[in-house]
Scaffold this motif. Structure first.
Motif, PDB file in Angstrom:
ATOM      1  N   ILE A 196       0.818  -1.212   0.000  1.00  0.00           N
ATOM      2  CA  ILE A 196       0.000   0.000   0.000  1.00  0.00           C
ATOM      3  C   ILE A 196       0.850   1.260   0.000  1.00  0.00           C
ATOM      4  O   ILE A 196       0.431   2.310  -0.453  1.00  0.00           O
ATOM      5  CB  ILE A 196      -0.973  -0.010   1.203  1.00  0.00           C
ATOM      6  N   ASP A 197       2.079   1.176   0.536  1.00  0.00           N
ATOM      7  CA  ASP A 197       2.937   2.354   0.589  1.00  0.00           C
ATOM      8  C   ASP A 197       4.226   2.166  -0.211  1.00  0.00           C
ATOM      9  O   ASP A 197       5.259   2.747   0.096  1.00  0.00           O
ATOM     10  CB  ASP A 197       3.266   2.723   2.036  1.00  0.00           C
ATOM     11  N   SER A 198       4.173   1.337  -1.225  1.00  0.00           N
ATOM     12  CA  SER A 198       5.317   1.150  -2.117  1.00  0.00           C
ATOM     13  C   SER A 198       4.993   1.800  -3.452  1.00  0.00           C
ATOM     14  O   SER A 198       4.066   1.379  -4.139  1.00  0.00           O
ATOM     15  CB  SER A 198       5.600  -0.341  -2.308  1.00  0.00           C
ATOM     16  N   PHE A 199       5.748   2.841  -3.819  1.00  0.00           N
ATOM     17  CA  PHE A 199       5.389   3.625  -4.999  1.00  0.00           C
ATOM     18  C   PHE A 199       6.513   3.722  -6.021  1.00  0.00           C
ATOM     19  O   PHE A 199       6.525   4.623  -6.844  1.00  0.00           O
ATOM     20  CB  PHE A 199       4.954   5.026  -4.575  1.00  0.00           C
ATOM     21  N   ASN A 200       7.462   2.808  -5.968  1.00  0.00           N
ATOM     22  CA  ASN A 200       8.492   2.797  -7.000  1.00  0.00           C
ATOM     23  C   ASN A 200       7.838   2.496  -8.336  1.00  0.00           C
ATOM     24  O   ASN A 200       7.027   1.578  -8.457  1.00  0.00           O
ATOM     25  CB  ASN A 200       9.550   1.731  -6.690  1.00  0.00           C
ATOM     26  N   GLY A 201       8.179   3.274  -9.343  1.00  0.00           N
ATOM     27  CA  GLY A 201       7.605   3.062 -10.662  1.00  0.00           C
ATOM     28  C   GLY A 201       6.316   3.822 -10.897  1.00  0.00           C
ATOM     29  O   GLY A 201       5.700   3.697 -11.954  1.00  0.00           O
ATOM     30  N   CYS A 202       5.852   4.606  -9.933  1.00  0.00           N
ATOM     31  CA  CYS A 202       4.655   5.432 -10.100  1.00  0.00           C
ATOM     32  C   CYS A 202       5.059   6.818 -10.615  1.00  0.00           C
ATOM     33  O   CYS A 202       6.121   7.323 -10.280  1.00  0.00           O
ATOM     34  CB  CYS A 202       3.906   5.550  -8.781  1.00  0.00           C
ATOM     35  N   LYS A 203       4.200   7.418 -11.419  1.00  0.00           N
ATOM     36  CA  LYS A 203       4.594   8.630 -12.136  1.00  0.00           C
ATOM     37  C   LYS A 203       3.755   9.864 -11.820  1.00  0.00           C
ATOM     38  O   LYS A 203       4.070  10.948 -12.301  1.00  0.00           O
ATOM     39  CB  LYS A 203       4.503   8.384 -13.651  1.00  0.00           C
ATOM     40  N   PHE A 204       2.685   9.742 -11.073  1.00  0.00           N
ATOM     41  CA  PHE A 204       1.708  10.819 -10.980  1.00  0.00           C
ATOM     42  C   PHE A 204       2.325  12.182 -10.710  1.00  0.00           C
ATOM     43  O   PHE A 204       2.944  12.421  -9.681  1.00  0.00           O
ATOM     44  CB  PHE A 204       0.664  10.516  -9.896  1.00  0.00           C
ATOM     45  N   ASN A 205       2.153  13.077 -11.656  1.00  0.00           N
ATOM     46  CA  ASN A 205       2.502  14.494 -11.514  1.00  0.00           C
ATOM     47  C   ASN A 205       3.941  14.712 -11.055  1.00  0.00           C
ATOM     48  O   ASN A 205       4.256  15.726 -10.428  1.00  0.00           O
ATOM     49  CB  ASN A 205       1.535  15.161 -10.528  1.00  0.00           C
ATOM     50  N   GLY A 206       4.803  13.764 -11.341  1.00  0.00           N
ATOM     51  CA  GLY A 206       6.205  13.920 -10.946  1.00  0.00           C
ATOM     52  C   GLY A 206       6.434  13.857  -9.456  1.00  0.00           C
ATOM     53  O   GLY A 206       7.516  14.192  -8.960  1.00  0.00           O
ATOM     54  N   THR A 207       5.430  13.403  -8.695  1.00  0.00           N
ATOM     55  CA  THR A 207       5.516  13.413  -7.237  1.00  0.00           C
ATOM     56  C   THR A 207       6.539  12.415  -6.708  1.00  0.00           C
ATOM     57  O   THR A 207       7.250  12.692  -5.747  1.00  0.00           O
ATOM     58  CB  THR A 207       4.131  13.109  -6.621  1.00  0.00           C
ATOM     59  N   PHE A 208       6.647  11.252  -7.340  1.00  0.00           N
ATOM     60  CA  PHE A 208       7.372  10.166  -6.697  1.00  0.00           C
ATOM     61  C   PHE A 208       8.891  10.265  -6.714  1.00  0.00           C
ATOM     62  O   PHE A 208       9.528   9.699  -5.829  1.00  0.00           O
ATOM     63  CB  PHE A 208       6.865   8.825  -7.222  1.00  0.00           C
ATOM     64  N   PRO A 209       9.503  10.952  -7.662  1.00  0.00           N
ATOM     65  CA  PRO A 209      10.932  11.223  -7.456  1.00  0.00           C
ATOM     66  C   PRO A 209      11.165  11.962  -6.143  1.00  0.00           C
ATOM     67  O   PRO A 209      12.052  11.609  -5.365  1.00  0.00           O
ATOM     68  CB  PRO A 209      11.298  12.076  -8.674  1.00  0.00           C
ATOM     69  N   LEU A 210      10.343  12.981  -5.871  1.00  0.00           N
ATOM     70  CA  LEU A 210      10.470  13.726  -4.616  1.00  0.00           C
ATOM     71  C   LEU A 210      10.144  12.823  -3.428  1.00  0.00           C
ATOM     72  O   LEU A 210      10.832  12.859  -2.399  1.00  0.00           O
ATOM     73  CB  LEU A 210       9.542  14.947  -4.618  1.00  0.00           C
ATOM     74  N   TYR A 211       9.114  12.004  -3.556  1.00  0.00           N
ATOM     75  CA  TYR A 211       8.716  11.091  -2.486  1.00  0.00           C
ATOM     76  C   TYR A 211       9.888  10.207  -2.076  1.00  0.00           C
ATOM     77  O   TYR A 211      10.227  10.086  -0.892  1.00  0.00           O
ATOM     78  CB  TYR A 211       7.540  10.238  -2.968  1.00  0.00           C
ATOM     79  N   ASN A 212      10.534   9.598  -3.061  1.00  0.00           N
ATOM     80  CA  ASN A 212      11.641   8.686  -2.768  1.00  0.00           C
ATOM     81  C   ASN A 212      12.873   9.420  -2.268  1.00  0.00           C
ATOM     82  O   ASN A 212      13.583   8.934  -1.384  1.00  0.00           O
ATOM     83  CB  ASN A 212      11.984   7.872  -4.021  1.00  0.00           C
ATOM     84  N   ILE A 213      13.133  10.616  -2.830  1.00  0.00           N
ATOM     85  CA  ILE A 213      14.296  11.398  -2.397  1.00  0.00           C
ATOM     86  C   ILE A 213      14.158  11.826  -0.944  1.00  0.00           C
ATOM     87  O   ILE A 213      15.085  11.683  -0.141  1.00  0.00           O
ATOM     88  CB  ILE A 213      14.489  12.626  -3.321  1.00  0.00           C
ATOM     89  N   ILE A 214      12.986  12.350  -0.585  1.00  0.00           N
ATOM     90  CA  ILE A 214      12.743  12.793   0.791  1.00  0.00           C
ATOM     91  C   ILE A 214      12.800  11.607   1.750  1.00  0.00           C
ATOM     92  O   ILE A 214      13.374  11.692   2.848  1.00  0.00           O
ATOM     93  CB  ILE A 214      11.378  13.508   0.900  1.00  0.00           C
ATOM     94  N   ARG A 215      12.254  10.477   1.339  1.00  0.00           N
ATOM     95  CA  ARG A 215      12.285   9.291   2.206  1.00  0.00           C
ATOM     96  C   ARG A 215      13.723   8.822   2.425  1.00  0.00           C
ATOM     97  O   ARG A 215      14.124   8.527   3.556  1.00  0.00           O
ATOM     98  CB  ARG A 215      11.453   8.170   1.584  1.00  0.00           C
ATOM     99  N   ASN A 216      14.520   8.791   1.357  1.00  0.00           N
ATOM    100  CA  ASN A 216      15.920   8.352   1.481  1.00  0.00           C
ATOM    101  C   ASN A 216      16.732   9.328   2.325  1.00  0.00           C
ATOM    102  O   ASN A 216      17.552   8.918   3.159  1.00  0.00           O
ATOM    103  CB  ASN A 216      16.550   8.210   0.094  1.00  0.00           C
ATOM    104  N   TYR A 217      16.506  10.612   2.107  1.00  0.00           N
ATOM    105  CA  TYR A 217      17.250  11.645   2.839  1.00  0.00           C
ATOM    106  C   TYR A 217      16.969  11.571   4.342  1.00  0.00           C
ATOM    107  O   TYR A 217      17.880  11.518   5.174  1.00  0.00           O
ATOM    108  CB  TYR A 217      16.892  13.013   2.273  1.00  0.00           C
ATOM    109  N   THR A 218      15.688  11.543   4.711  1.00  0.00           N
ATOM    110  CA  THR A 218      15.329  11.545   6.133  1.00  0.00           C
ATOM    111  C   THR A 218      15.659  10.200   6.792  1.00  0.00           C
ATOM    112  O   THR A 218      15.991  10.161   7.975  1.00  0.00           O
ATOM    113  CB  THR A 218      13.836  11.864   6.313  1.00  0.00           C
ATOM    114  N   THR A 219      15.582   9.113   6.033  1.00  0.00           N
ATOM    115  CA  THR A 219      15.981   7.808   6.580  1.00  0.00           C
ATOM    116  C   THR A 219      17.467   7.802   6.911  1.00  0.00           C
ATOM    117  O   THR A 219      17.887   7.292   7.959  1.00  0.00           O
ATOM    118  CB  THR A 219      15.661   6.680   5.579  1.00  0.00           C
ATOM    119  N   PHE A 220      18.269   8.384   6.034  1.00  0.00           N
ATOM    120  CA  PHE A 220      19.716   8.475   6.270  1.00  0.00           C
ATOM    121  C   PHE A 220      20.002   9.298   7.524  1.00  0.00           C
ATOM    122  O   PHE A 220      20.805   8.899   8.377  1.00  0.00           O
ATOM    123  CB  PHE A 220      20.396   9.107   5.056  1.00  0.00           C
TER     124      PHE A 220
END
Length: 585
Positions: free
Chosen positions: A422-446
């Motif tokens: 339900i919260d896995s969005f790799n490969g999703c494209k909507f409105n260019g949101t998911f590059p930011l989604y993954n970047i923010i998740r990786n940054y804050t996880t680090f």
């Protein structure tokens, strides 16, 4: 059974010495009392308890998406790009909470932050939304949550309490004059685009009422003062735009005791919005009954973001889905006691808070919260179409897999082979949101991982013992430089990704806040390591550090008697209020 018989015998033995007339009188009294209690129960059921039928439709005139702009506005270009998708998913209105982002002018121009919206692009956005039949409802705080106004020096005297710049004093004429001017400018601006059907005046979480000398001089109950102010603001709106309906958050109304509602008349042109953001809502049927009797319409509110913690990075989609489902199950087929018709709540507001308050840090950003918002819109749309009776009260996971899976991933433009979590969005494209989604998740996880790593590091402790392991010290310095470099890289990538959605001040604040603690910890540890890197001689013994006894500030105010009481009483039973303020003051 035997115990019951014994009790009956005991009652008879107690009554046996009494005369026959006395016994008859007591039996009659018990009969009357029992009849009275049964009637009270029946009346309560008929008038206050909601009766629900298993209807499968939830009808609501309005589906609003709340856009909270507190000090972190998305660009109007990005907001405009959202409109088509929101409309397709069933939203027909936006609740715009401007706070300091509205372009105020004249004597109140200082209420606007320097990076507020400019008039022209904001008006263009409102015009585009109006052409798409999306109603824009402005939200202007007029009682509590007025920090953006009352923190300023020129409005310091308008506060209810000097030390708390969030609640305005309702007893000063200057307060109402200020509120009138704020509302006048917002209403005029919106009505230059389209007639204003609704306006939200906030009035939630008014923590300080009846504290200043002016309010105390009125010699009124807190809720009388609160409701009088709400009516005063309603009257201001009515004088500026007679056909506009006023919305308020309902939490302060919950403080009205059941026996006091009978003293309040019907509230014309005011409609409460009942909010509950928990995974499993707890709404009082009794409160809803009073709202039903005293207001023309009632709204409800969920949260798609801004309800999972002050520093949350990504919404907890499971909780957000549970929240909206809990609401839908609650209002489906809702009936008030004594009424045959199913009650339709006028609208639902999907709230998306940017901060918990003006002085709090940013929580989830709007772009990375789109999956949660889309999920809630799909749930509302699904219930508006109708749900099979067998699906009512299903767990969120079952409901998602049966009714939302295909529509959810289609709306997010995800690849078929990635529909796993339900919260896995790799490969999703909507409105260019998911590059930011993954970047923010990786940054804050680090950042979180490094903070935990250094928090558990015993390097500082061993330094105090004087047992410096030089190889580990040099290794630590090398690791610190690597972590610093990785952090800088992730910051640059995150800022670049955020530029599409926000102005520079937003990503500077967001990234700066998220990185601050790690930078501080890195700096402190590196300085300590560098201070011993030239060490070439070690002592014979192992030096044991001495730590000063920690005394909370309030301990010094305790008397000897208090300390004795502490030593003899367990923490669980001791009244901690005598020690001083707790976690929440």
């Amino acid at each position: 059974m035997l115990r019951l018989l014994r009790k009956v015998k005991k009652m008879r033995s107690l009554l046996s010495p009494l005369s026959r007339k006395t016994k008859m009188f007591m039996y009659l009294l018990l009969l009357i009392l029992g009849t009275y209690l049964i009637n009270i129960f029946i009346l309560y059921e008929m008038n206050f308890v909601a009766h629900k039928e298993r209807n499968m439709l939830v009808k609501q005139e309005y589906v609003l998406v709340h856009i909270d702009l507190k000090g972190a506005p998305p660009t109007t270009k990005y907001l405009t790009s959202m409109l088509s998708k929101l409309k397709t998913l069933g939203a027909n209105g936006l609740l715009m909470e401007y706070e300091d982002m509205f372009p105020y002018k004249g004597r109140i121009a200082n209420l606007s932050t320097p990076h507020r919206y400019d008039e022209e692009p904001l008006k263009k956005f409102l015009t585009t939304a109006t052409k798409m039949d999306i109603e824009i409802i402005p939200l202007v705080q007029t009682f509590g949550h007025m920090e953006h106004v009352l923190k300023l020096e020129e409005y310091e005297t308008y506060r209810e309490m000097l030390m708390h710049p969030d609640v305005i004093c309702p007893s000063k004429n200057e307060s109402l004059d200020l509120i009138r001017e704020m509302l006048r400018q917002v209403i005029t601006f919106h009505e230059s685009v389209a007639p204003l059907k609704h306006i939200h005046i906030g009035c939630d979480e008014v923590y300080d009422i009846n504290f200043c000398h002016r309010c105390k001089a009125r010699k009124q109950d807190d809720m009388d003062i609160y409701l009088r102010h709400v009516k005063n603001v309603r009257d201001i709106v009515r004088s500026l735009t007679p056909t506009t309906t006023v919305l308020i958050w309902d939490d302060m109304l919950r403080k009205i005791r059941p026996g006091m509602w009978q003293f309040y008349e019907h509230f014309d042109n005011i409609e409460p919005v009942v909010w509950d953001y928990k995974a499993h809502i707890t709404i009082s049927h009794l409160s809803l009954r009073f709202y039903h009797d005293h207001f023309s319409h009632t709204w409800i509110a969920t949260a798609f973001k801004g309800a999972d913690g002050v520093e949350t990075v990504l919404p907890d989609i499971r909780k957000r889905l549970s929240n909206i489902l809990s609401w839908m199950y609650f209002i489906q087929g809702y009936k008030f006691g004594g009424e045959s018709e199913t009650h339709n709540f006028k609208g639902i507001v999907l709230t998306g808070w940017a901060r918990y308050s003006h002085f709090e840090p940013l929580c989830e950003l709007l772009p990375v919260s789109m999956p949660s918002l889309i999920m809630q819109l799909l749930v509302v749309k699904r219930f508006n179409k109708g749900i099979p009776a067998s699906s009512l009260d299903e767990d969120w996971s079952v409901f998602f897999w049966k009714h939302l899976l295909e529509d959810f991933y289609t709306a997010l433009e995800c690849n078929d082979d990635l529909r796993i979590h339900i919260d896995s969005f790799n490969g999703c494209k909507f409105n260019g949101t998911f590059p930011l989604y993954n970047i923010i998740r990786n940054y804050t996880t680090f950042v979180d991982r490094m903070l935990n790593k250094f928090k558990d590091n015993d390097f500082d402790l061993y330094m105090q013992y004087g047992n410096i392991h030089m190889r580990k010290t040099l290794e630590f310095l090398s690791d610190s430089e690597g972590i610093y470099g990785s952090l800088r890289y992730l910051e640059v990538v995150s800022k670049k990704a955020m530029q599409r959605y926000f102005s520079a001040n937003v990503y500077k604040e967001y990234i700066g806040y998220k990185s601050y603690r790690l930078y501080k910890l890195l700096h402190q540890c590196a300085m300590k390591a560098k201070s011993v890197v030239d060490l070439r001689r070690w002592g014979r013994g192992r030096k044991i550090p001495e730590f000063p006894f920690f005394q909370p500030p309030y301990v010094t105010s305790l008397t000897t008697k208090d300390l004795k009481k502490l030593s003899t009483k367990s923490v669980s039973t001791y009244n901690t209020r005598t020690l001083g303020p707790g976690i929440f003051g």
